[in-house]
Design an enzyme around this catalytic site. Structure first.
Site, mmCIF file in Angstrom:
data_model
loop_
_atom_site.group_PDB
_atom_site.id
_atom_site.type_symbol
_atom_site.label_atom_id
_atom_site.label_comp_id
_atom_site.label_asym_id
_atom_site.label_seq_id
_atom_site.Cartn_x
_atom_site.Cartn_y
_atom_site.Cartn_z
ATOM 1 N N MET A 69 -2.632 1.786 -2.900
ATOM 2 C CA MET A 69 -2.770 3.221 -2.611
ATOM 3 C C MET A 69 -4.134 3.699 -3.125
ATOM 4 S SD MET A 69 0.938 4.963 -2.712
ATOM 5 C CE MET A 69 1.032 5.284 -4.453
ATOM 6 N N HIS A 99 -7.914 -0.268 -10.110
ATOM 7 C CA HIS A 99 -8.290 -0.679 -11.460
ATOM 8 C C HIS A 99 -8.367 -2.201 -11.491
ATOM 9 C CE1 HIS A 99 -4.040 -1.539 -11.845
ATOM 10 N NE2 HIS A 99 -3.761 -0.287 -11.532
ATOM 11 N N HIS A 146 -5.640 -4.312 -9.776
ATOM 12 C CA HIS A 146 -5.727 -4.467 -8.316
ATOM 13 C C HIS A 146 -6.761 -5.546 -7.966
ATOM 14 C CE1 HIS A 146 -4.446 -0.055 -8.278
ATOM 15 N NE2 HIS A 146 -3.561 -0.616 -7.472
ATOM 16 N N GLN A 204 6.840 7.718 -0.017
ATOM 17 C CA GLN A 204 7.345 7.265 -1.314
ATOM 18 C C GLN A 204 7.189 8.326 -2.408
ATOM 19 O OE1 GLN A 204 4.527 3.793 -1.143
ATOM 20 N NE2 GLN A 204 4.403 4.059 -3.347
ATOM 21 N N GLY A 231 1.504 -6.607 -7.559
ATOM 22 C CA GLY A 231 1.452 -6.688 -9.018
ATOM 23 C C GLY A 231 2.844 -6.743 -9.641
ATOM 24 N N LYS A 289 3.410 -5.513 -12.397
ATOM 25 C CA LYS A 289 3.544 -4.229 -13.090
ATOM 26 C C LYS A 289 4.660 -3.410 -12.427
ATOM 27 C CE LYS A 289 2.214 -0.051 -14.680
ATOM 28 N NZ LYS A 289 2.475 0.774 -13.545
ATOM 29 N N ASP A 290 4.713 -3.462 -11.085
ATOM 30 C CA ASP A 290 5.789 -2.789 -10.349
ATOM 31 C C ASP A 290 6.830 -3.852 -10.011
ATOM 32 O OD1 ASP A 290 4.553 -0.103 -10.100
ATOM 33 O OD2 ASP A 290 3.017 -1.260 -9.084
ATOM 34 N N SER A 339 -2.692 1.250 -14.832
ATOM 35 C CA SER A 339 -2.035 1.972 -13.739
ATOM 36 C C SER A 339 -2.973 3.087 -13.290
ATOM 37 C CB SER A 339 -0.733 2.590 -14.261
ATOM 38 O OG SER A 339 -0.305 3.616 -13.403
ATOM 39 N N ARG A 369 -2.116 5.905 -12.539
ATOM 40 C CA ARG A 369 -1.626 7.157 -13.137
ATOM 41 C C ARG A 369 -2.058 7.319 -14.598
ATOM 42 N NH1 ARG A 369 2.961 6.300 -9.440
ATOM 43 N NH2 ARG A 369 3.089 8.114 -8.089
HETATM 44 O O1 PAF Z 1 2.235 -0.443 -5.350
HETATM 45 C C1 PAF Z 1 1.670 0.356 -4.575
HETATM 46 O O2 PAF Z 1 0.504 0.725 -4.755
HETATM 47 C C2 PAF Z 1 2.449 0.927 -3.391
HETATM 48 O O3 PAF Z 1 3.784 1.141 -3.722
HETATM 49 C C3 PAF Z 1 2.334 0.070 -2.127
HETATM 50 C C4 PAF Z 1 2.940 -1.306 -2.309
HETATM 51 C C5 PAF Z 1 0.865 -0.065 -1.738
HETATM 52 C C6 PAF Z 1 3.085 0.760 -0.979
HETATM 53 O O4 PAF Z 1 2.573 2.029 -0.715
#
Ligand code: PAF
Length: 287
Positions: free
Chosen positions: A35, A39, A42, A66, A152, A154-155, A190, A192
């Protein structure tokens, strides 16, 4: 040698023409959906995709489905120019920056729901979230048609849900998890984190400290219920304003583990989500 600037595509048709030309050359396609507001974490995913493929595609799309009304869709950090420069330097070849209309053509009615796994943990607190993620990732997979995609750790819940979606729908894409990148004090990187004030940033690493401490205690044979209670107390005592959850789950199904000590060789994932003021942070580690 200066790296070539990645080529930017805004429509599915143009992107697919570029990918077809790469495939003609015999390139395998690696994909990193993002998105934006990139950082180091990514960038490490892009590098990992580069190890697995000759052509790396990254997408930058702040996916509205989302975010629930009142969440941070409008203030989510955006920096396309800076992101493309970082992606280019990391060896990304093509960047897909679709519009909302490109991803969700007018009158779109089709969504993807990975049941059960989407309604646990973060899904309890953000009920819309994983349905939006699965829907956009499925659509991105259909646009890009990669051989390999990197997400990642992380998620972690997102990663497991995407693995399940790929398995259930037979996408035929290899899903790879990339390690969480952490600042020197342990805070998981992150996009955020940019929301945190200086004081909040000092407190923020308590979430990773609590999880590491909990992992050690589980290794020592302490009961899951006791270890989770300690971790919850630690995070709140450190100054977090609200705790959504600290859980010990099966790493694949994400179901809660029994309350007693872990069995010999039993795998476990510890996950937490907590608030510092208006910023919600998540983190997880394997045990
Ligand atoms: O992890 C993210 O940045 C988002 O949830 C993703 C996988 C790009 C979907 O919008």
């Amino acid at each position: 040698m200066t790296k070539q600037q990645a080529r930017i595509y805004r429509t599915r048709t143009d992107l697919q023409a570029a990918i077809a030309a790469e495939r003609e050359k015999g390139s395998k396609i690696g994909f990193v959906p993002t998105m934006g507001a990139l950082h180091d974490g990514h960038i490490s995913l892009v590098e990992k995709a580069g190890e697995k493929s000759e052509c790396v595609v990254a997408s930058i799309f702040v996916n509205p489905t989302q975010f629930a009304p009142g969440e941070d869709l409008d203030r989510y950090p955006r920096n396309e120019e800076g992101d493309v420069a970082r992606l280019s330097a990391a060896g990304c070849d093509l960047v897909y920056c679709p519009s909302v209309e490109e991803m969700y053509p007018d009158g779109s009615l089709t969504n993807v729901r990975v049941e059960e796994m989407s309604d646990l943990l973060d899904g309890i607190h953000r009920p819309h979230f994983f349905y939006g993620v699965a829907t956009v990732v499925a659509r991105l997979f259909i646009h890009v048609k990669p051989d390999v995609a990197v997400f990642g750790e992380k998620d972690y819940q997102q990663l497991q849900i995407i693995r399940r979606m790929v398995r259930d729908l037979g996408f035929g894409i290899e899903i790879i998890g990339g390690s969480t990148w952490r600042d020197a004090d342990g805070l998981a990187q992150s996009s955020r984190n940019a929301y945190l004030s200086e004081g909040e940033r000092e407190t923020a690493n308590a979430i990773s400290s609590a999880l590491h401490r909990a992992a050690c205690r589980l290794h020592l044979g302490r009961p899951v219920s006791e270890v989770l209670a300690e971790a919850r107390a630690f995070i709140l005592a450190a100054g977090f304003t609200k705790l959504d959850y600290v859980s010990a789950v099966d790493p694949v199904t994400l179901q809660d583990l029994e309350e007693g000590p872990l069995a010999e060789g039993q795998e476990c994932r510890l996950l937490a989500a907590a608030w510092l003021g208006t910023t919600r942070l998540i983190d997880n580690i394997g045990v």
